[in-house]
Write an enzyme that holds these catalytic residues in place. Structure first.
Site, PDB file in Angstrom:
ATOM      1  N   HIS A  93       0.825  -1.213   0.000  1.00 60.22           N
ATOM      2  CA  HIS A  93       0.000   0.000   0.000  1.00 60.22           C
ATOM      3  C   HIS A  93       0.856   1.259   0.000  1.00 60.22           C
ATOM      4  O   HIS A  93       0.404   2.307  -0.449  1.00 60.22           O
ATOM      5  CB  HIS A  93      -0.976  -0.016   1.190  1.00 60.22           C
ATOM      6  CG  HIS A  93      -2.173  -0.884   0.947  1.00 60.22           C
ATOM      7  ND1 HIS A  93      -3.432  -0.585   1.422  1.00 60.22           N
ATOM      8  CD2 HIS A  93      -2.308  -2.036   0.266  1.00 60.22           C
ATOM      9  CE1 HIS A  93      -4.285  -1.534   1.043  1.00 60.22           C
ATOM     10  NE2 HIS A  93      -3.623  -2.436   0.347  1.00 60.22           N
ATOM     11  N   ASN A 118      -7.126   1.708   3.560  1.00 59.78           N
ATOM     12  CA  ASN A 118      -6.008   1.614   4.511  1.00 59.78           C
ATOM     13  C   ASN A 118      -6.452   1.456   5.958  1.00 59.78           C
ATOM     14  O   ASN A 118      -5.602   1.299   6.843  1.00 59.78           O
ATOM     15  CB  ASN A 118      -5.097   2.840   4.389  1.00 59.78           C
ATOM     16  CG  ASN A 118      -4.196   2.753   3.163  1.00 59.78           C
ATOM     17  OD1 ASN A 118      -3.930   1.649   2.683  1.00 59.78           O
ATOM     18  ND2 ASN A 118      -3.753   3.893   2.663  1.00 59.78           N
TER      19      ASN A 118
END
Ligand code: HEM
Length: 347
Positions: A93, A118
């Site tokens: 990420h 996230n």
């Protein structure tokens, strides 16, 4: 090929081995690690120009960086088996949003970590613990972006007691972190073409998509990432790409469309970093729709079949992690070396 790594791999094999069964394990394990390092060393350079990273970038400036990162990471993983998956996903990420620049770690309002995809990312405290030790050993030298890359490798490698892939270093830290940039992350509901496009936008190809998806051999998904494959409102409505017996297993963990639990991404060997993910996908037992999508293209399905072989999987994963670790990195005098990973330096 680096001799210490072969020796380390052989050492790992001895550590894992024992009797006759151990000898068999030793053979394939050494072959897998050696092949992985060879392929990643030989091919990554050809596939993409080196953006200014190097092995042992900190050899003179912080010679103990590898052992410090490994010892902190291994101690934390020993106490918490969920961490390898968290740290691996953290690195992914980070790299997919504005490149591997540790922007995901920043704590400012509206930063990347506040964005929906996230919210289930973790492992930040491990990065903080490593940074604290590195700042004592070599103040202002090692970037948070490199710590993220090294910690991901070391956390996954803990079960092998030897590095599963090599990590280039020399990344510097970014100063911008915006939730609005996280649209670059692929959706778990994306089809094959959407996944391919998302990877292509980061300079990664079909091989990388298939190899890196193998990360889903460990870790968990929230029910909300899976329930659209199981229910349509209150009605059961199983995705045709999902095996019906496995759908029932998922329904046990996520009993309604609004369930809040988690499911293992690899229903066979949830915490082992192995190639069973690919067998799952072939058997329609991939957990996410994006896992199942890998069978919807002939070339992709062939690669999935190939990577059921653990030796091929480790080799391909090593190569693609190296490529992912190069995505839009800041090097040279760009960016900064943060003093604290959660905030940019006050000039
Ligand atoms: C191919 C596109 C990908 C999609 C659509 C995707 C999506 C997801 C989703 C939705 C989850 C579960 C999050 C949740 O529900 O809480 C997840 C978990 C995870 N992903 Fe991916 N992912 C992809 C590729 C990758 C890659 C390239 C890596 C690493 C190299 C990775 C590593 C992981 C790991 C390790 C977990 C488990 C995290 C944990 O247990 O904390 N994924 N992914």
């Amino acid at each position: 090929m680096r001799r210490q790594q072969v020796a380390a791999a052989a050492g790992a094999a001895r550590w894992r081995g024992g009797g006759g069964g151990g000898a068999a394990t030793a053979w394939w394990w050494v072959a897998a690690v050696v092949l992985g390092h060879l392929v990643s060393s030989a091919r990554a350079g050809l596939l993409e120009s080196n953006p200014g990273l190097a092995y042992n970038f900190y050899q003179k400036s912080c010679p103990n960086v590898d052992s410090i990162v490994r010892s902190v990471t291994w101690a934390q993983v020993a106490a918490n088996p969920a961490l390898p998956a968290r740290l691996l996903r953290l690195h992914f990420h980070d790299c997919f949003v504005k490149g591997c620049d540790a922007s995901i770690l920043l704590d400012n309002a509206q930063s990347e970590k506040t964005a929906g995809p996230n919210l289930s990312v973790g492992g930040y405290e491990v990065i903080d613990a490593i940074k604290t030790q590195l700042e004592q050993a070599c103040p202002g030298v090692v970037s948070c972006a490199d710590i993220v890359a090294l910690a991901a490798r070391d956390a996954v490698s803990y079960q092998f007691k030897s590095s599963l892939w090599q990590v280039e270093t020399g990344r510097r830290d970014g100063t911008v972190s915006l939730a609005s940039n996280t649209g670059a992350l692929p959706s778990p509901f994306a089809g094959f073409n959407g996944l391919l496009q998302s990877f292509a936008a980061r300079g990664l190809n079909l091989t990388d998509l298939i190899a890196l998806s193998g990360a889903h051999t460990i870790g968990v998904a929230s029910c909300s990432s899976v329930t659209p494959r199981l229910y349509n409102g209150n009605a059961t409505n199983v995705d045709p790409l999902l095996d019906s017996a496995y759908a029932k297993t998922l329904m046990n963990s996520c009993p309604s469309s609004s369930a809040s639990g988690t499911v293992n991404l690899d229903g066979r060997t949830a915490v082992k970093f192995d190639s069973s993910y690919y067998t799952n996908v072939l058997n329609k037992q991939g957990t996410l729709a994006s896992d199942a999508a890998l069978t919807q293209n002939a070339a992709a399905a062939q690669m999935v079949q190939d990577l059921t072989n653990p030796i091929k999987f480790y080799a391909a994963f090593s190569m693609s992690m190296k490529k992912m670790g190069r995505v839009e990195v800041l090097t040279g005098t760009n960016g900064q070396i943060r003093k604290q990973c959660r905030q940019v330096n006050s000039s």
